[in-house]
Design an enzyme around this catalytic site. Structure first.
Site, short mmCIF file in Angstrom:
data_model
loop_
_atom_site.label_atom_id
_atom_site.label_comp_id
_atom_site.label_asym_id
_atom_site.label_seq_id
_atom_site.Cartn_x
_atom_site.Cartn_y
_atom_site.Cartn_z
N ARG A 70 33.31 49.31 24.68
CA ARG A 70 32.29 48.38 24.18
C ARG A 70 32.88 46.98 24.04
NH1 ARG A 70 31.18 49.04 18.99
NH2 ARG A 70 31.53 51.26 18.80
N TYR A 123 9.69 34.45 31.58
CA TYR A 123 9.57 35.88 31.86
C TYR A 123 8.91 36.60 30.67
CZ TYR A 123 10.98 40.63 32.96
OH TYR A 123 10.97 41.98 33.23
N ASP A 196 17.41 30.18 31.50
CA ASP A 196 17.29 31.40 32.30
C ASP A 196 17.32 30.98 33.77
OD1 ASP A 196 16.43 33.64 33.72
OD2 ASP A 196 15.05 34.31 32.15
N LYS A 221 18.23 41.09 39.34
CA LYS A 221 17.51 40.43 40.44
C LYS A 221 18.48 40.00 41.55
CE LYS A 221 14.30 41.22 37.50
NZ LYS A 221 13.85 40.26 36.53
#
Ligand SMILES: *Cc1c(COP(=O)(O)O)cnc(C)c1O
Length: 373
Positions: A70, A123, A196, A221
């Site tokens: 982690r 988005y 973004d 993407k």
């Protein structure tokens, strides 16, 4: 390997070592054998180990690169360094999806009583998160048309901590002047700008160089590019931001798996060639649509009829692969069109090797159509 600390270099080291170009950084930054516990592997291995041998009990965990997956993982690290170098950043911090990055930013930097300015067209998953989760934390969010910097300036309050914008925006490809908004944001000492950058990818746009404090991308993407990984990344040159965001990886566990990091690290190797072809194809599709008598309007930031064509040319090196258009008629015509497509698939998402078409308003504004069902 006991007592033998693993050497890592930062994206900055890799970038400063030589002035390498974008295409070279894609292949090399963070990828060398010095990053690996596996001795001489030339391809970054999938390190699935969740725990790592500690050199001794006197070493502070915080000083070690790998303690627990982690906190740090070599496969993730290779990918993070690579993307940071592409964004012109010192630090890259990967999360389990694009939307998780926004949550990490909120949790790392904001508190009850703070205010966020968010682009009115971003988005849907991000704006829904701000509406449904962030607001529950007592954080106020204003959705503002960021394409006019004056709107942003007017909306800043004494408790505004973050401006979150998306350019080109999803789905209508509106362009926001990153440099202008950064100048406005930085007139306020407590205000930072997050951009973004999913729709252009670092190949065509570098928000940090234009003054943004944080650059976010949905790796799902263009960066991964094959519709088989869900992941997000945040890049920054701010050491304090980096520390806080790494702490969010550790505290939330919202990190990508080593296998996903391997796939995305492999996918990004072809980002430059994919982006060039995406752009070439988008120009062809947009030109075709623009001339078609059944099309009311087609928008592509690379064509002069886009209202912000000049701004797009100024802040982007290319215009990416997304085209937005309006058919003459209405919902029924859109449905007929989507049903008749053969090679393009009616599916959400973007930036992969598949050609997709979508009618975003249908699902985003589901409640508007509920009386028709
Ligand atoms: C897909 C997308 C996101 C969300 O990313 P996920 O990886 O799906 O969580 C955020 N911003 C933009 C512009 C996107 O297209």
């Amino acid at each position: 390997m006991a007592g033998n600390p693993i050497t890592t270099t930062t994206a900055e080291d890799d970038q400063n070592a030589t002035s390498l170009g974008f295409d070279t950084l894609v292949q090399h930054a963070g990828q060398g054998p010095e990053h690996w516990c596996t001795q001489n592997a030339l391809v970054p291995p999938i390190v699935t180990s969740t725990t790592f041998l500690l050199p001794g009990i006197r070493d502070k965990w915080i000083d070690l690169p790998y303690v627990y997956s982690r906190q740090g993982n070599p496969t993730r690290n290779a990918f993070e360094i690579c993307i940071a170098s592409l964004d012109g950043a010192k630090h890259g911090i990967a999360f389990s999806s694009g939307v998780t990055t926004a949550l990490a930013v909120t949790m790392a930097f904001l508190k009850t009583g703070d205010h966020i300015i968010c682009g009115s067209e971003v988005y849907g998953g991000i704006s829904d998160q701000f509406r449904q989760i962030t607001s529950k934390m007592g954080i106020d969010v204003s959705f503002i048309d960021t394409t006019d910097p004056k709107n942003v300036e007017k909306s800043i309050k004494t408790n505004t901590r973050m401006i979150w914008l998306e350019t080109p925006s999803n789905p209508c490809l509106r362009i926001t002047d990153i440099k202008a908004i950064a100048v406005i944001a930085h007139q306020h000492p407590d205000l930072f700008l997050a951009v973004d950058n999913t729709f252009s990818s670092p190949y065509y746009q570098k928000p940090l160089e234009l003054g943004a404090d944080l650059c976010m991308a949905s790796v799902t993407k263009y960066i991964n590019g094959h519709s088989d990984v869900l992941m997000g990344i945040l890049c920054t040159n701010n050491d304090e931001f980096n520390e806080k965001l790494r702490n969010m990886q550790l505290l939330t566990g919202g990190v990508p798996s080593p296998f996903d990091c391997y796939l995305a690290n492999r996918g990004v190797k072809t980002l430059p060639v994919r982006m060039e072809r995406h752009q070439q194809n988008a120009f062809a599709v947009a030109n075709f649509l623009q001339k078609n008598p059944r099309v009311e309007k087609a928008l592509y930031p690379g064509l002069p009829n886009h209202p912000q064509y000049e701004l797009a040319k100024k802040q982007m090196k290319g215009f990416s692969g997304m085209v937005c258009f309006w058919l003459k008629g209405g919902f029924d015509e859109a449905e007929i069109f989507l049903n008749k497509l053969q090679l393009f698939k009616n599916a959400a998402s973007l930036g992969s090797v598949h050609s997709l078409a979508e009618h975003p308003i249908t699902n985003k504004y589901d409640h508007l159509f509920s009386n028709q069902k």
